[in-house]
Design a protein around this motif. Structure first.
Motif, short mmCIF file in Angstrom:
data_model
loop_
_atom_site.label_atom_id
_atom_site.label_comp_id
_atom_site.label_asym_id
_atom_site.label_seq_id
_atom_site.Cartn_x
_atom_site.Cartn_y
_atom_site.Cartn_z
N GLU A 82 0.83 -1.21 0.00
CA GLU A 82 0.00 0.00 0.00
C GLU A 82 0.87 1.26 0.00
OE1 GLU A 82 -2.58 -0.11 3.34
OE2 GLU A 82 -3.75 -1.81 2.61
N PRO A 83 0.46 2.28 -0.73
CA PRO A 83 1.22 3.55 -0.70
C PRO A 83 1.08 4.22 0.66
CG PRO A 83 -0.80 3.79 -1.99
CD PRO A 83 -0.68 2.34 -1.65
N ARG A 84 2.15 4.83 1.13
CA ARG A 84 2.14 5.57 2.39
C ARG A 84 2.37 7.05 2.13
NH1 ARG A 84 -0.49 2.05 5.33
NH2 ARG A 84 0.47 -0.01 5.26
N GLU A 85 2.18 7.83 3.17
CA GLU A 85 2.35 9.28 3.04
C GLU A 85 3.75 9.61 2.53
OE1 GLU A 85 2.03 13.32 5.80
OE2 GLU A 85 1.54 11.36 6.63
N GLY A 86 3.82 10.45 1.50
CA GLY A 86 5.09 10.84 0.92
C GLY A 86 5.52 9.99 -0.25
N ASP A 87 4.80 8.89 -0.52
CA ASP A 87 5.14 8.03 -1.65
C ASP A 87 4.69 8.65 -2.97
OD1 ASP A 87 6.20 6.11 -0.01
OD2 ASP A 87 4.45 4.78 -0.09
N THR A 88 5.42 8.31 -4.02
CA THR A 88 4.93 8.51 -5.38
C THR A 88 4.31 7.19 -5.79
OG1 THR A 88 6.69 10.08 -5.87
CG2 THR A 88 5.54 9.08 -7.75
N PRO A 89 2.98 7.10 -5.83
CA PRO A 89 2.33 5.79 -6.03
C PRO A 89 2.79 5.14 -7.33
CG PRO A 89 0.72 7.44 -5.35
CD PRO A 89 1.99 8.18 -5.65
N ARG A 90 3.29 3.91 -7.22
CA ARG A 90 3.68 3.13 -8.39
C ARG A 90 2.69 1.99 -8.65
NH1 ARG A 90 9.98 1.75 -8.07
NH2 ARG A 90 9.63 1.55 -10.32
N LEU A 91 1.91 1.67 -7.61
CA LEU A 91 0.90 0.62 -7.75
C LEU A 91 -0.35 1.04 -6.99
CD1 LEU A 91 0.38 -2.29 -8.82
CD2 LEU A 91 1.14 -3.12 -6.58
N PRO A 92 -1.39 1.50 -7.68
CA PRO A 92 -2.62 1.91 -6.99
C PRO A 92 -3.20 0.77 -6.16
CG PRO A 92 -2.65 2.61 -9.29
CD PRO A 92 -1.47 1.70 -9.13
#
Length: 389
Positions: free
Chosen positions: A292-302
């Motif tokens: 799961e994406p976390r705060e500050g990530d650039t999402p690579r996998l929704p």
């Protein structure tokens, strides 16, 4: 991802006073009430239901039922198929790979080395059966069991962190000491059981895993192993339940650990359905949470693509398992529950099987590096990925 509970880092503190040993459950589940329960219930039900059905089946059908349950634990519940998810995690979140100086080089070089050595090792058994007997049976059951028990200890620690964030008392000094003892003690008990204790009473009964080790210990040794197992868990539960308030999900998980390891000691045939099944399901849930994406990530996998990506990455190993399931002969035994003899007359299957087992070894190596929580930088990254930051 919807099947999981709300973020681990946002519990409601437990502030109400509780009598000694009271179990609290609200906001203390590691994933969700349903997921935490299924991790234990599915493998246990698979083992117990198939074992009960065997009482009513003819010997040939009983053997087939056990083979099917072992195959399900390995492939659908994920003990053999989850291994590729470590490398999917690297692809999606690079910080997991780069969280310590030199770690990318260590993981890459070590994993490639394990792939090469493992592929050669497993391929040679087709030419010389002894290589399979000692290489695969010993290596996989030693490393596989250690890996599974280490994951138990890790999830036990996560339950402690979860409880601490909710305001419950931390683990006592004795609980921490028992936690440190868990892997070496249970590893010793389980390995002695499967390699050196006869599977059944009788003067000529072999060990559960007979690899030509010669004379085994008296069957009465099982009573000693069970006494040590029982003493350890009685002391553990007595220690944990003495706290003013205790995490109910943690207690249930400790009970599942005791059940799985105890079943291996009493009846390895069925214990090696429950224990691997639990391990695979736990890894599914841990990976889904960490992807799961976390705060500050650039999402690579929704989020909506996490489960499809996990399934897609595991499809080659699942396909290999399906082929093995169709060709499998005889009783399935041990940590990986696979009879590699089915590939002897199929050169392509032989190569793919050797590579598949090598990926398992590479996964053991990579996991041993990325979960070194004693290193502050790794601990910070992994707890963030797990939602504890």
């Amino acid at each position: 991802m919807t099947p999981l509970s709300p973020a681990v880092n946002s519990p409601s503190p437990v502030t109400a006073p509780s009598p000694g040993g009271a179990l609290a459950f609200r906001d203390l589940w590691l994933f969700s009430p349903r997921a935490d329960a299924l991790i234990v219930a599915l493998p246990l039900a698979l083992a117990l239901c198939t074992a009960a059905a065997n009482v009513w089946l003819a010997p040939g059908a009983a053997e087939g039922a056990h083979r099917l349950s072992a195959w399900t634990a390995q492939n659908l519940l994920g003990n053999a198929t989850h291994v590729i998810l470590t490398f999917l995690l690297f692809a999606v979140h690079r910080d997991v790979l780069t969280s310590a100086p030199g770690q990318p080089r260590q993981v890459l070089a070590g994993s490639l080395g394990m792939l090469a050595v493992g592929t050669v090792l497993f391929f040679t058994f087709y030419a010389e059966r002894t290589a399979h007997t000692y290489g695969v049976a010993v290596i996989f059951n030693v490393f596989g069991t250690h890996h599974t028990l280490s994951q138990h200890r890790g999830i036990w620690s996560l339950h402690g962190l979860r409880a601490g964030k909710a305001g419950l008392p931390g683990a006592s000094a004795l609980e921490r000491k028992l936690q440190q003892m868990y892997v070496p003690l249970l590893l010793t008990l389980l390995l002695v059981r499967i390699f050196f204790v006869p599977e059944a009473p009788g003067p000529d009964a072999p060990a559960y895993l007979d690899i030509g080790q010669g004379a085994v210990l008296p069957h009465g040794t099982l009573g000693v192993l069970l006494a040590v197992w029982l003493g350890y868990f009685m002391l553990l539960f007595r220690t944990v339940l003495r706290a003013e308030a205790v995490s109910g999900p943690k207690v249930l998980y400790l009970l599942a650990m005791a059940t799985a390891t105890g079943l291996v000691l009493v009846a390895p045939t069925w214990g090696y359905v429950m224990l691997p099944g639990m391990h695979g399901l736990e890894y599914y849930m841990l990976t889904a949470r960490m992807l799961e994406p976390r705060e500050g990530d650039t999402p690579r996998l929704p989020r909506k693509f996490i489960v499809p990506a996990m399934i897609a990455s595991m499809l080659p190993l699942l396909a290999l398992g399906a082929v093995h399931g169709l060709l499998q002969q005889g009783v399935v035994r041990g940590a990986l529950g696979s009879n590699m003899g089915v590939a002897e007359t199929h050169p392509l299957l032989r190569a793919m099987t050797s590579l598949g087992f090598a990926v398992v070894l590479a996964h053991y190596f990579a996991d041993a590096l990325i979960y070194r929580f004693r290193i502050p930088s790794i601990r910070a990254v992994m707890l963030k990925r797990l939602g504890f930051s």
